[in-house]
Design an enzyme around this catalytic site. Sequence first.
Site, mmCIF file in Angstrom:
data_model
loop_
_atom_site.group_PDB
_atom_site.id
_atom_site.type_symbol
_atom_site.label_atom_id
_atom_site.label_comp_id
_atom_site.label_asym_id
_atom_site.label_seq_id
_atom_site.Cartn_x
_atom_site.Cartn_y
_atom_site.Cartn_z
ATOM 1 N N TYR A 47 1.143 -0.480 4.180
ATOM 2 C CA TYR A 47 1.781 -1.796 4.132
ATOM 3 C C TYR A 47 3.297 -1.641 4.074
ATOM 4 C CZ TYR A 47 3.038 -6.431 2.368
ATOM 5 O OH TYR A 47 3.609 -7.679 2.201
ATOM 6 N N SER A 57 9.228 -7.660 3.239
ATOM 7 C CA SER A 57 8.782 -7.541 1.851
ATOM 8 C C SER A 57 9.735 -6.619 1.119
ATOM 9 C CB SER A 57 7.364 -6.946 1.812
ATOM 10 O OG SER A 57 6.986 -6.557 0.504
#
Length: 253
Positions: free
Chosen positions: A157, A144
């Site tokens: 995350y 990501s």
Amino acid sequence: MSRLLSGQVALVTGGAAGIGRATALAFAREGLKVVVSDIDVAGGEGTVEQIRSAQGEARFIRCDVTRDAEVRALIEGTVAAYGRLDYAFNNAGIEIEKGKLADGTESEFDAILGVNVKGVWLCMKYQIPQMLAQGGGAIVNTASVAGLGAAPKMSIYSASKHAVLGLTKSAAVEYAKKNVRINAVCPAVIDTDMFRRAAEADPRKAQFAVSVHPMGRIGKVEEVAAAVLYLCSDGAGFTTGLALPVDGGSRAY
């Protein structure tokens, strides 16, 4: 894009929806046999049905990527079905944070790291020996843009995606001379069911998500799928250990 070879075999985890589904469909359009995996049985079987409806070949194998025995069985099941494993897209992941670092809970930490990091590690642990045994292959992991820098209110995350890049780059170097290439895609905000649910809950956040991309829009799942297929293709034959942003220019600043 250099074509993948028709008849080869691709595995997609997290294939029940979103980026995983789009990539499974893209592999199938290239003529590959596709194994779709997820804990969402209905969604995963739905992806397989879409592939078969388009005259492609696919099957679904349920797998919880945090479970060693299930991941081992997934790879064994793929090889039992199709004889080999040429490409793996390790896409299964979760995102459940809603606050700053000090507001996080131990259960959130364990869940996010379990799926996003342990899951990728376990998948590669069993995919790599199979690829070595057959003479090579290519793996793409979903990281990501949150793994390329700070991600306020998504610290766990973000840490998990930094870890995915660490696994990707380390394994890429370890197996670089063995014809197993390992790369990662780093999407920014992509138009998935998860994003749409968040947008409905808070339209202001959705508008902000659009504004942070210089292209003035969020990404499409098909654009991430195209990046995955490129990294698997022989056109990327001299590319390994790459963290490829698919981000509308958001990391160009």
